[in-house]
Enzyme design. Sequence first.
Site, PDB file in Angstrom:
ATOM      1  N   LYS A   1      -0.413  69.264   6.876  1.00 30.47           N
ATOM      2  CA  LYS A   1       0.014  68.610   5.637  1.00 30.47           C
ATOM      3  C   LYS A   1      -0.895  67.403   5.327  1.00 30.47           C
ATOM      4  CE  LYS A   1       4.808  70.121   6.139  1.00 30.47           C
ATOM      5  NZ  LYS A   1       6.240  69.719   6.044  1.00 30.47           N
TER       6      LYS A   1
ATOM      7  N   TYR B   1       7.496  76.890  -1.252  1.00 32.41           N
ATOM      8  CA  TYR B   1       8.756  76.264  -0.840  1.00 32.41           C
ATOM      9  C   TYR B   1       9.935  76.689  -1.711  1.00 32.41           C
ATOM     10  CZ  TYR B   1       6.528  73.174   2.590  1.00 32.41           C
ATOM     11  OH  TYR B   1       5.882  72.662   3.688  1.00 32.41           O
TER      12      TYR B   1
ATOM     13  N   PHE C   1      15.862  67.193  -0.716  1.00 32.63           N
ATOM     14  CA  PHE C   1      14.516  66.739  -0.356  1.00 32.63           C
ATOM     15  C   PHE C   1      13.405  67.483  -1.092  1.00 32.63           C
ATOM     16  CE2 PHE C   1      15.891  69.954   2.756  1.00 32.63           C
ATOM     17  CZ  PHE C   1      14.855  70.883   2.681  1.00 32.63           C
TER      18      PHE C   1
ATOM     19  N   ARG D   1       6.470  77.463  16.031  1.00 29.90           N
ATOM     20  CA  ARG D   1       7.535  76.487  15.771  1.00 29.90           C
ATOM     21  C   ARG D   1       7.791  75.599  16.989  1.00 29.90           C
ATOM     22  NH1 ARG D   1       9.840  76.847  11.144  1.00 29.90           N
ATOM     23  NH2 ARG D   1      11.879  76.076  11.762  1.00 29.90           N
TER      24      ARG D   1
ATOM     25  N   THR E   1      11.886  69.818  13.046  1.00 32.37           N
ATOM     26  CA  THR E   1      11.609  69.146  11.770  1.00 32.37           C
ATOM     27  C   THR E   1      12.065  67.689  11.809  1.00 32.37           C
ATOM     28  OG1 THR E   1      12.052  71.262  10.704  1.00 32.37           O
ATOM     29  CG2 THR E   1      11.934  69.337   9.272  1.00 32.37           C
TER      30      THR E   1
ATOM     31  N   ARG F   1       4.852  67.328  16.330  1.00 33.00           N
ATOM     32  CA  ARG F   1       5.688  66.316  15.662  1.00 33.00           C
ATOM     33  C   ARG F   1       6.242  65.307  16.675  1.00 33.00           C
ATOM     34  NH1 ARG F   1       8.737  70.968  12.218  1.00 33.00           N
ATOM     35  NH2 ARG F   1       7.380  71.043  10.392  1.00 33.00           N
TER      36      ARG F   1
ATOM     37  N   ASN G   1       5.662  65.121   8.160  1.00 31.45           N
ATOM     38  CA  ASN G   1       5.841  65.635   9.522  1.00 31.45           C
ATOM     39  C   ASN G   1       4.673  66.529   9.966  1.00 31.45           C
ATOM     40  OD1 ASN G   1       6.450  67.823   7.955  1.00 31.45           O
ATOM     41  ND2 ASN G   1       8.357  68.328   8.984  1.00 31.45           N
TER      42      ASN G   1
ATOM     43  N   HIS H   1       3.443  72.549   8.870  1.00 26.81           N
ATOM     44  CA  HIS H   1       4.428  73.541   8.451  1.00 26.81           C
ATOM     45  C   HIS H   1       4.094  74.838   9.169  1.00 26.81           C
ATOM     46  CE1 HIS H   1       6.825  76.233   5.935  1.00 26.81           C
ATOM     47  NE2 HIS H   1       5.770  77.018   5.939  1.00 26.81           N
TER      48      HIS H   1
ATOM     49  N   GLU I   1       4.701  84.069   2.806  1.00 28.81           N
ATOM     50  CA  GLU I   1       3.874  82.860   2.674  1.00 28.81           C
ATOM     51  C   GLU I   1       2.370  83.124   2.803  1.00 28.81           C
ATOM     52  OE1 GLU I   1       5.301  80.014   5.543  1.00 28.81           O
ATOM     53  OE2 GLU I   1       7.259  79.838   4.578  1.00 28.81           O
TER      54      GLU I   1
END
Length: 139
Positions: free
Chosen positions: A11, A51, A59, A87, A93, A104, A114, A117, A128
């Site tokens: 990100k 998203y 959010f 993940r 998250t 993270r 964070n 993704h 995606e």
Amino acid sequence: MEIEQTLILVKPDGVQRGLIGEIISRYERKGLKLIGLKMLQFSRIKAEELYAIHKGQPFYDRLIEFMISAPIVAFVVEGANAIQLARIINGATDPIQSEPGSIRGDYSTNITRNLVHASDCPENAKYEIPILFSPEELC
Ligand code: CMP
């Protein structure tokens, strides 16, 4: 053993903090295979497409504004159970729950900023990946 592909994004905060190499290396070290990689800045339309599942969440607007604010790095990794492994490598998250040793857990204190993704299930990975990569861009 299921061979899977999953989409990972570094990100804007990860790019700005100079963590691109550190983040990619964690996937490589684990043994997942990098099969596509690019740097780009999201258009609003593409960020909203990626998203879409979160539309209506409190959010959502903050997330979209952040994701289009500056360049990101997108990559696809492939390997056995790649979706779940990614993940775990990213960590939870919520920064209070992300374990030390995860990306993270080691580098982020903020639920929006964070760093990374990753697709959260096979259906979402299949949704995606084509938003950012054509089949010719994957090796
Ligand atoms: P990501 O894995 O990119 O998926 C959705 C993103 O929404 C998530 O990471 C967070 O950056 C962001 N987000 C912000 N607030 C929340 C929240 N309360 N719950 C889940 N995701 C959130």
